[in-house]
Each structure stands twice: as C-alpha cells, then as structure tokens.
Motif scaffolding. Structure first.
Motif, mmCIF file in Angstrom:
data_model
loop_
_atom_site.group_PDB
_atom_site.id
_atom_site.type_symbol
_atom_site.label_atom_id
_atom_site.label_comp_id
_atom_site.label_asym_id
_atom_site.label_seq_id
_atom_site.Cartn_x
_atom_site.Cartn_y
_atom_site.Cartn_z
ATOM 1 N N SER A 91 16.753 6.445 1.780
ATOM 2 C CA SER A 91 15.404 6.815 2.227
ATOM 3 C C SER A 91 14.808 7.897 1.341
ATOM 4 N N THR A 94 13.677 6.056 -1.777
ATOM 5 C CA THR A 94 12.506 5.229 -1.471
ATOM 6 C C THR A 94 11.255 6.073 -1.341
ATOM 7 N N TRP A 183 4.442 -2.210 2.892
ATOM 8 C CA TRP A 183 3.957 -1.063 2.126
ATOM 9 C C TRP A 183 2.439 -1.073 2.016
ATOM 10 N N TRP A 268 14.239 -1.426 7.407
ATOM 11 C CA TRP A 268 13.793 -1.152 6.055
ATOM 12 C C TRP A 268 12.580 -0.222 6.103
ATOM 13 N N GLY A 269 12.358 0.448 4.990
ATOM 14 C CA GLY A 269 11.206 1.319 4.878
ATOM 15 C C GLY A 269 11.253 2.546 5.769
#
Length: 320
Positions: A91, A94, A183, A268-269
């Motif tokens: 994370s 990212t 995103w 995710w993300g």
C-alpha cells in the motif's frame, strides 16, 4: 484655585482632566488576554493531538494486543513486523505512485481554474463560489454519490449511460481490478473535492502579483499568453505552488474516507490508513503494530515532504 475673567465676571478656571491611569494587575495585562484566548485551543491541541501522538509512539515499542496499557517491551519488533507485511508495504508503494499522479494533476487543474476565474470580467464571485463549493462536501457523501450514481456498474449509472450512447458495454468500475478502472473513480472524485480549495490559494496569489510587472513586460515586447505566464506569473507563484504541492502530498498519503467507502469489500487499492485500521481496530486488535505502522507512515510523509521542499526550494528567498 485660579480664576478667569469673562466680561468682568470672575469664574473659576476649569480643572485640567487628569490623564487616564493605566490598569494594573493581571486582568489588564496583555499576557492575561493572550492566555485567556489561546488556552482553550492549546488544551484541546494537547489533549486530542499531542497526547495521542505520544501515546501511539509509546505503544509502538510494546506488545499491545487487545490493550492500550501494555507491560511487555518488544523494542523495534512491531516495526519489523509491519515492514514484513506485504499488504502494508504494498500500500505504501501503491500510494507513492498515486501521490506522484494526483499531486501534479490537482496542481495543474487548480492553477488552470484560478487563471480562468482571475481573467473573468463579470460573475467572478459566482464562478469562484461554484468551483469552491465541492470543498464543503463530505468525502463520505461524495464517495457514495460516485459509487451509486456516477460510476455504478449497472447500465443506469451515469458514465455507463453515456458510454452506452457510443455502443460501449457496461463497465464494472469498482468490481474488477483488471483493468483498474477504480483509479479513475477515485482520481475524479478527489479532483472534484479538492481542486476548488487550492484554486482559492492560487487565486489569492494571482491577485497579489503587481500589475506593473506585466506592463513592463509589454513594453519590453513580451507577448501576452505563454511568455508572460512562464516568465512572470509562474515565478511569482513559486511560494504558493510549493505550499500547495506539500499539502497535496500529505493529503494523498492520508487518504482514507473515499477509499474505505468505495473499496471497503475489496482487497485491492487499499491505502496505508486502511491497512492500519484493519491492524489496530480489526479482529487482531494489535495496537502495537498499528502504532508502529502509523509511525512508519508519518516518517515516510516527512521524508517525501522534506524532499519535495528541498527540490522546490521551500523557505528560500526569491533571490536564491
């Protein structure tokens, strides 16, 4: 007592007003007024900011599972465990990429809006208010609107409806990480929410630029547009641009509300704050590792911020 004569009639002279005596004591001093007005703020800052920060730093060196009053000292083991956690380190990587994208995008959009509003000859206050209003919107409410209306995965979502006019099939914006359409949802939401605030900062800086600089440039033959923007406007906005970029970097790493509401059920993300939330307040209830992760995130923000400030010349004079 002295007397004065007016038309042969003696009258007593008016007594001179004695100068006002300064108030003495604590109540009349500026020190008392200073502490009277600042003490509530200082007390709140100490109780709700400094004490939690110190407590978190102290917990990061103890085994604090299911308790906030630990007794077993573990040193840097919590930090080592968090750095070995692939979810947390992933994370961080990212969101470093996310910050590298969202910071210049927001900077360019807010500066562009400020330039457009500053050039308006009428209804300037209206458009300034229109662009600034999203700043007052809650991140949670805006995330739900983006998720359930704008970028809903069904065909009734606004974006899917527009794409359907061109024959494009429905896109599951938040349900599939490949391709990572989520995103686009997050970036557009964050741009809409925060661009107006930084536009106000740039607009204030633009209005403080002396008009004599543009007049001198016109006399020297500079063309209005890109030449004056590059050589006059942009250098005059250096201090404001640096402050805006630093604020954007900090805000990017502290993102939580929109990610939690948009991607709460996905894997995710996830931003670093979501991973810290799951570690400290999830099923494990490990306040020691959660505090260590918070310290690591703070140090990363500090390092990136100092590097940005060093690169952009924050704090240097205009002549350096």
């Amino acid at each position: 007592m002295s007397t004065t004569t007016t038309r042969g009639v003696a009258r007593p002279a008016s007594a001179k007003a004695s100068p006002a005596r300064p108030r003495r004591g604590l109540r009349g001093s500026s020190t008392f007024n200073f502490w009277l007005f600042t003490s509530p703020f200082l007390i709140g800052l100490t109780v709700f900011v400094y004490v939690p920060i110190g407590w978190s730093l102290w917990l990061s060196f103890f085994e604090a599972r299911f308790t906030v009053t630990p007794s077993k000292f573990v040193g840097f083991d919590n930090y080592w465990q968090m750095l070995q956690d692939s979810k947390f380190t992933g994370s961080l990587v990212t969101f470093t990429v996310f910050a590298a994208f969202i910071v210049p995008t927001t900077w360019a959009l807010s500066l562009g809006l400020a330039l457009l509003v500053n050039r308006l000859r009428f209804m300037k206050a209206f458009f300034r208010s229109v662009f600034f209003l999203p700043t007052a919107c809650s991140y949670v409410a805006a995330a739900l609107v983006w998720k359930m209306s704008m970028f809903s995965g069904v065909r009734f979502g606004l974006m899917n409806t527009i794409l359907g006019w061109f024959g494009v099939e429905n896109i599951a914006w938040l349900a599939n990480p490949d391709p990572p359409w989520y995103w686009l949802v997050i970036v557009t939401l964050r741009l809409w929410l925060q661009a107006g605030f930084y536009m106000i900062l740039f607009l204030a800086a633009l209005q403080n630029i002396p008009p004599e600089l543009y007049e001198a440039a016109a006399i020297d033959g500079a063309k209005p547009g890109w030449q004056t923007f590059r050589h006059i406007t942009l250098p005059q906005l250096r201090a404001t641009s640096t402050a805006v970029i630093l604020l954007l970097v900090i805000a990017a790493y502290q993102a939580f509300d929109e990610f939690y509401n948009l991607l709460a059920k996905t894997t995710w993300g996830r931003p670093p704050l979501v991973e810290l939330y799951n570690t400290a307040l999830g099923e494990s209830q490990d306040y020691g590792e959660g505090s260590a992760g918070a310290v690591i995130l703070t140090l990363l923000i500090l390092i990136v911020t100092l590097a940005q400030g060093r690169f952009l010349g924050f704090g240097r004079g205009d002549d350096k």
